[in-house]
Motif scaffolding. Structure first.
Motif, mmCIF file in Angstrom:
data_model
loop_
_atom_site.group_PDB
_atom_site.id
_atom_site.type_symbol
_atom_site.label_atom_id
_atom_site.label_comp_id
_atom_site.label_asym_id
_atom_site.label_seq_id
_atom_site.Cartn_x
_atom_site.Cartn_y
_atom_site.Cartn_z
ATOM 1 N N LEU A 442 0.956 -1.171 -0.037
ATOM 2 C CA LEU A 442 -0.035 0.092 0.165
ATOM 3 C C LEU A 442 0.822 1.227 -0.014
ATOM 4 O O LEU A 442 0.487 2.393 -0.724
ATOM 5 C CB LEU A 442 -0.859 0.070 1.277
ATOM 6 C CG LEU A 442 -2.034 -1.186 1.242
ATOM 7 C CD1 LEU A 442 -2.918 -0.930 2.594
ATOM 8 C CD2 LEU A 442 -3.057 -1.218 0.011
ATOM 9 N N ARG A 443 1.846 1.252 0.869
ATOM 10 C CA ARG A 443 2.804 2.224 0.821
ATOM 11 C C ARG A 443 3.327 2.788 -0.358
ATOM 12 O O ARG A 443 3.466 3.926 -0.892
ATOM 13 C CB ARG A 443 3.938 2.151 1.804
ATOM 14 C CG ARG A 443 4.865 3.354 2.343
ATOM 15 C CD ARG A 443 5.762 3.097 3.230
ATOM 16 N NE ARG A 443 5.151 2.387 4.425
ATOM 17 C CZ ARG A 443 5.242 1.261 4.949
ATOM 18 N NH1 ARG A 443 5.836 0.284 4.126
ATOM 19 N NH2 ARG A 443 4.556 0.943 6.021
ATOM 20 N N SER A 446 0.788 4.117 -3.005
ATOM 21 C CA SER A 446 0.216 5.432 -2.560
ATOM 22 C C SER A 446 1.319 6.673 -2.737
ATOM 23 O O SER A 446 0.959 7.789 -2.628
ATOM 24 C CB SER A 446 -0.215 5.354 -1.222
ATOM 25 O OG SER A 446 0.515 5.150 -0.193
ATOM 26 N N LYS A 447 2.514 6.087 -2.396
ATOM 27 C CA LYS A 447 3.640 7.153 -2.182
ATOM 28 C C LYS A 447 4.559 7.244 -3.285
ATOM 29 O O LYS A 447 5.318 8.262 -3.096
ATOM 30 C CB LYS A 447 4.383 7.064 -0.689
ATOM 31 C CG LYS A 447 3.303 7.234 0.513
ATOM 32 C CD LYS A 447 4.001 7.169 1.642
ATOM 33 C CE LYS A 447 3.261 7.249 2.946
ATOM 34 N NZ LYS A 447 3.796 7.766 4.239
ATOM 35 N N THR A 482 -10.786 3.241 -1.616
ATOM 36 C CA THR A 482 -9.975 3.341 -0.691
ATOM 37 C C THR A 482 -10.343 2.991 0.504
ATOM 38 O O THR A 482 -9.607 3.278 1.597
ATOM 39 C CB THR A 482 -9.067 4.869 -0.760
ATOM 40 O OG1 THR A 482 -10.201 5.706 -0.710
ATOM 41 C CG2 THR A 482 -8.267 4.927 -1.904
#
Length: 550
Positions: A442-443, A446-447, A482
């Motif tokens: 997920l990190r 998303s980033k 989300t």
């Protein structure tokens, strides 16, 4: 009245399986041969073939000995001097020596031609089938290179011996050795994976900063392979958590203030020593930017996660080899097991799991060979976590089912299967357990710009298979929504892994394998092995997986 001597033999031994002793593990593994060639590692095939003979022969024997004779910690010598030594059986040293001499920790760095990481993955895949515990120091020595290169003056001293194809287990300063191994020590009692909770402190000896000497005070709760020559470790300075290289010996040749408290009594991984250690003013040198310890060491972590993928794939392959070989020869009810429909269903299912894990692992190897390509770099960033999560999660259940194919014989230590089963959970735990990997997915999505696009560029449109195309659309919808995404992170990560495996198998062109995998894996829901749907060519899948002795 006494019995006659003619009754001393109570029965004839028959219906037994011929031994696999001395078999070349590469030559009996058709999927490995195909995936090696597919991803560009075939230039090393002669080298890998030679290692297959070693892995199935002398290294397999050494693996049993190294696990039967576990490492022993000696805190003091007979005169009362503190020595902090771990003694290993000669079989362990044979495993380490053979691996290092054949370039398992060094190949992609020493010979970085296309396919080098794929070739090394194949070598590691073979080695871990013989004995997986020795893979820990081999992996860390391989994975430390990017971190050391961040500090040129340290790299200049250490890398020639890190990359040497010479194993030197003596407990002497690095300057006196022909080759060295590197370990890693990050986690502490109070934090575990949460290294930001660490309390170990680093104090500058003179000028602070990158490449400078510090004294470390603190502890590490899990330090594997404590006889390595140096360790990459984390400690706090005034500017934050920083990375250090801590050798076993100081520059004057005396032992460093690195104290082993005890060895861990582990479920498996018995040939490898894992320990608790303390730093009591241990001398170490800062690697990378001060306060940036995690980013400095993160590429080492990523490479060790890759080896967890390869290692779990390897354990599954050896379990499959044992099960398929047994069932090809053992008769029940007058029929060979491998010819009976229900056993064919089980064996074919196990074969699909094994090959899909190998395919994703080798695809990751190709990505590591091409990190200069933006798409491949982003793919590697994401799929390292995806693959480590899914492949390592699948291994214990798969190995348990393979053991069951042997019945009671699969539960006794004369076979390798109990060792494989004990070994399997460690790869899920090492370098971040399941939840850590899923949150990292997920990190990354998303980033880090472009990672999600890279995933769907890799997956494509389903490659002509409507089932896979629909599954990919489901993944897109899952990431677009989300709400409670952390709660769903495991399901999303599993879906990505299955889609990638299905895509790779489809591309490879073996319709028997890809059709069976897609039909059985993309429907969703819990399942046990041996529940393949009707219409699967189980006989072809079993034949593909069964060792053919030459």
């Amino acid at each position: 009245m006494s019995l006659s001597h003619e009754y001393a033999e109570t029965h004839e031994v028959f219906n037994q399986v011929p031994p696999l002793d001395g078999v070349n593990l590469y030559r009996i593994d058709l999927p490995l041969q195909e995936w090696l060639r597919r991803f560009g590692g075939d230039w090393a095939e002669a080298r890998i073939d030679a290692y297959g003979a070693l892995a199935g022969g002398p290294l397999m024997q050494a693996g049993f000995l190294a696990n039967e004779n576990r490492p022993v910690f000696k805190s003091h010598d007979r005169y009362g001097h503190r020595i902090d030594l771990v003694e290993f059986h000669p079989a362990y040293h044979e495993l380490m020596r053979t691996a290092i001499e054949h370039g398992l920790p060094s190949l992609p760095w020493s010979d970085p031609r296309p396919g080098a990481n794929v070739a090394r993955a194949a070598l590691t895949y073979l080695h871990s089938q013989a004995e997986a515990g020795s893979g820990c120091p081999l992996t860390m020595t391989f994975a430390c290179v990017p971190a050391l290169r961040l500090q040129p003056e340290i790299a200049e001293r250490w890398l020639p011996k890190v990359l040497a194809t010479s194993y030197d287990p003596r407990n002497v300063p690095m300057e006196q050795k022909s080759g060295v191994t590197i370990g890693m020590a990050m986690t502490e009692k109070q934090g575990g994976t949460d290294v930001r909770a660490n309390t170990t402190r680093a104090y500058p000896v003179g000028i602070p900063g990158s490449g400078q000497a510090y004294e470390l005070v603190g502890h590490k709760w899990f330090c594997s392979a404590p006889m390595c020559d140096a360790f990459l470790t984390l400690a706090y300075t005034d500017k934050g958590l920083s990375c250090f290289l801590l050798p076993r010996h100081r520059p004057d040749g005396t032992r460093n203030q690195f104290y082993v408290q005890r060895l861990k009594n582990k479920l498996g991984n018995w040939a490898n020593a894992s320990s608790e250690v303390e730093y009591r003013g241990a001398l170490a040198w800062m690697v990378g930017e001060e306060g940036r310890g995690v980013p400095t060491i993160i590429e080492m972590v990523a490479l060790t996660r890759f080896d967890c993928m390869v290692g779990s794939s390897s354990l599954m392959r050896q379990a499959l080899t044992q099960a398929a070989h047994h069932c090809a020869h053992r008769k029940v009810g007058g029929r060979v097991l491998a010819e009976q429909p229900l056993m064919q269903n089980v064996l074919a299912d196990l074969a699909l799991e094994s090959e899909a894990a190998l395919a994703l692992s080798m695809r990751m190897g190709r990505a590591l060979d091409n990190l200069h390509d933006e798409q491949e770099d982003r793919f590697a960033r994401l799929v390292t976590a995806v693959g480590k999560y899914w492949i390592c999660k699948r291994a214990p259940e798969m190995i348990a089912e393979a053991s069951e194919c042997l019945g009671g014989a699969g539960y006794v230590e004369e076979t390798i299967l109990p060792r494989l089963y004990r070994e399997a959970p460690v790869n899920s735990i090492w370098e971040g357990s399941g939840n850590v990997q899923c949150l990292d997915v997920l990190r990354a999505l998303s980033k880090e710009p472009g990672v999600l696009d890279a995933l769907f560029a890799e997956l494509g449109d389903g490659h002509g298979d409507a089932r896979l195309a629909a599954f990919i659309q489901r993944i897109k919808a899952g990431f677009a929504d989300t709400d409670d995404i952390q709660y769903r992170a495991r399901q999303l990560t599993e879906d990505v892994a299955l889609a990638l495996q299905a895509k790779l198998l489809l591309e490879a062109g073996n319709n028997t394998v890809s059709d069976a995998f897609i039909a059985s894996r993309l429907a969703g829901g819990g399942r046990v092995y041996g529940t393949l749907p009707r219409g699967v060519d189980v006989e072809a899948l079993v034949a593909r997986a069964t060792p053919h002795l030459i």
